[in-house]
Design an enzyme around this catalytic site. Structure first.
Site, mmCIF file in Angstrom:
data_model
loop_
_atom_site.group_PDB
_atom_site.id
_atom_site.type_symbol
_atom_site.label_atom_id
_atom_site.label_comp_id
_atom_site.label_asym_id
_atom_site.label_seq_id
_atom_site.Cartn_x
_atom_site.Cartn_y
_atom_site.Cartn_z
ATOM 1 N N ASP A 1 -6.902 12.096 -31.670
ATOM 2 C CA ASP A 1 -5.411 11.893 -31.253
ATOM 3 C C ASP A 1 -4.929 11.985 -29.887
ATOM 4 O O ASP A 1 -3.677 11.177 -30.534
ATOM 5 C CB ASP A 1 -4.697 12.590 -33.177
ATOM 6 C CG ASP A 1 -4.674 13.766 -32.981
ATOM 7 O OD1 ASP A 1 -4.147 14.202 -31.769
ATOM 8 O OD2 ASP A 1 -5.603 14.495 -33.294
ATOM 9 N N GLU B 1 -14.081 12.731 -26.543
ATOM 10 C CA GLU B 1 -14.399 11.952 -28.185
ATOM 11 C C GLU B 1 -15.805 10.950 -28.260
ATOM 12 O O GLU B 1 -16.289 10.401 -27.568
ATOM 13 C CB GLU B 1 -13.284 10.927 -28.175
ATOM 14 C CG GLU B 1 -13.038 10.062 -28.830
ATOM 15 C CD GLU B 1 -13.180 11.081 -30.726
ATOM 16 O OE1 GLU B 1 -13.818 10.893 -31.297
ATOM 17 O OE2 GLU B 1 -11.990 12.099 -30.618
ATOM 18 N N ASP C 1 -21.375 11.870 -27.327
ATOM 19 C CA ASP C 1 -21.309 12.644 -28.860
ATOM 20 C C ASP C 1 -21.131 14.289 -27.318
ATOM 21 O O ASP C 1 -21.296 14.504 -26.030
ATOM 22 C CB ASP C 1 -22.987 12.846 -28.870
ATOM 23 C CG ASP C 1 -22.891 14.109 -29.436
ATOM 24 O OD1 ASP C 1 -23.070 15.077 -29.267
ATOM 25 O OD2 ASP C 1 -23.136 13.389 -30.415
ATOM 26 N N ASP D 1 -12.613 20.996 -31.181
ATOM 27 C CA ASP D 1 -10.991 20.063 -31.584
ATOM 28 C C ASP D 1 -12.459 18.895 -32.485
ATOM 29 O O ASP D 1 -12.349 17.889 -32.460
ATOM 30 C CB ASP D 1 -9.640 19.292 -31.339
ATOM 31 C CG ASP D 1 -8.861 18.942 -32.314
ATOM 32 O OD1 ASP D 1 -9.190 19.128 -33.240
ATOM 33 O OD2 ASP D 1 -8.135 18.492 -31.138
ATOM 34 N N SER D 2 -12.462 20.039 -33.546
ATOM 35 C CA SER D 2 -13.348 18.852 -34.862
ATOM 36 C C SER D 2 -13.116 18.463 -36.603
ATOM 37 O O SER D 2 -12.497 19.672 -36.632
ATOM 38 C CB SER D 2 -14.619 19.645 -34.541
ATOM 39 O OG SER D 2 -14.615 21.486 -35.573
#
Length: 284
Positions: A89, A109, A141, A159-160
Site C-alpha cells: 500500500d 512486493e 517473492d 510488513d507482512s
C-alpha cells in the site's frame, strides 16, 4: 441472530470478532480467492480488508507505520539503506522516506497489482512515495529476495500479513536466518507479530528464532485500534546496542529529522519496550 447487513465482520479468531460499519463500498473483488474489499467507515475512513480481515485504514495506519519505521531508524542513528518486505500500500515506504538520512529504500512486493490497487483506492497512504527517486520497487517473492540478496541493510522491516497463505513463509526460521545475514553489522530487523493476547504462539515462534540469531532480541508494542485484541507486538532483533540508545540521544535525532508524527515520540519509543507480564511470559 442480529442483522449485520451493512457491517464488515472480522472473524480472524475462533472466539472473537469485531465489526465495522460500511457507509460505502468502493471496491469488492467478489472472487472465491482472497476477497479484497475497500469500504468507507465514519471513524476510520477507507478500510482495506482481505478475506474479511482488516489490513489497514486511512484513520489509524499511522500508528503501525510510525512504530515500525521510526523506532528502528532513530534507534540505529545512521540508517542509510532500508529494506521493506511487503507493504504494497506504500504507507511504510512513505514513513521511512520521511527520514532524509535514508539514501536508498528497497521495497519488495510479491504482487504489482497490490501497488496499483493501492494507488487507486488508498492514495493517501503512499502519498507520492512511489515517485521518490530513493525508492526501488522490486516485484518478487519476499522470501526469494531475502535468500538471494547481497544484503548490507541497516534496517529491515517485515510488513507482512498474518502467517497464513502467501504470508506464512515470512515467519519461518529460514527466512529470519536469511534476514539476519542481509543486515549490516549494526543492522536491525523488525517484524509484525500480531496481537499477543490472541496470537501468542506467533510471537513465541518468532522470538524463539530471534533468540538463536541475535545478540539482542525482544519485542515492543503499540495499540492500533482496528487490530482487535489489545496491543500489537513488533519483533526486534539486532547484534548491536541500538535498543539501549538513551532518551536524550533519541530526542536529538528526532529533532534533527524534523518529522511530524501523530503517535511516535522518543518517550513512546522507550516505553514501547516495557512489556506487561502476559507478553513477557510468551518469550522463550
Amino acid at each position: 441472530m442480529t442483522d449485520m447487513t451493512g457491517w464488515s465482520v472480522e472473524r480472524l479468531h475462533d472466539d472473537h470478532a469485531q465489526a465495522l460499519r460500511e457507509e460505502q463500498v468502493h471496491y469488492d473483488s467478489k472472487t472465491d480467492h482472497q476477497r479484497l474489499r475497500v469500504f468507507e467507515n465514519p471513524t476510520f475512513g477507507r478500510v482495506l480488508t482481505l478475506d474479511g480481515v482488516v489490513q489497514t485504514t486511512e484513520g489509524d495506519n499511522f500508528i503501525y507505520h510510525e512504530m515500525m519505521s521510526h523506532v528502528p531508524i532513530l534507534a540505529h542513528g545512521d540508517a542509510r539503506r532500508v529494506l521493506i518486505i511487503g507493504g504494497g500500500d506504500g504507507g511504510m515506504a512513505k514513513t521511512v522516506l520521511k527520514h532524509q538520512t535514508v539514501q536508498h529504500l528497497t521495497m519488495v512486493e510479491i504482487d504489482a497489482g497490490v501497488v496499483d490497487f493501492s494507488k487507486e483506492y488508498l492514495p493517501t497512504l503512499s502519498d507520492g512515495a512511489f515517485d521518490d527517486p530513493r525508492l526501488e520497487l522490486v516485484i518478487t517473492d519476499g522470501a526469494d529476495f531475502m535468500r538471494e540478496t547481497e544484503g548490507g541493510y541497516d534496517v529491515i522491516i517485515i510488513d507482512s500479513t498474518d502467517p497464513v497463505g502467501p504470508g506464512e513463509v515470512l515467519f519461518t526460521d529460514h527466512f529470519y536466518g536469511h534476514a539476519h545475514r542481509a543486515l549490516s553489522p549494526e543492522g536491525i530487523l523488525v517484524t509484525q507479530n500480531g496481537v499477543p493476547f490472541l496470537q501468542g504462539d506467533e510471537l513465541t515462534h518468532t522470538m524463539r528464532a530471534f533468540k538463536e540469531l541475535f545478540r539482542d532480541w525482544t519485542c515492543y508494542t503499540a495499540t492500533v485500534p482496528t487490530y482487535a485484541g489489545g496491543p500489537m507486538a513488533f519483533g526486534w532483533g539486532t547484534d548491536g546496542k541500538a535498543r539501549h540508545t538513551d532518551l536524550d540521544t533519541l530526542k536529538a535525532r528526532f529533532d534533527a529529522a524534523a518529522i511530524e508524527t501523530d503517535y511516535y515520540t522518543p518517550e513512546v519509543h522507550k516505553a514501547a519496550f516495557a512489556l506487561p507480564p502476559y507478553i513477557s511470559r510468551l518469550m522463550p
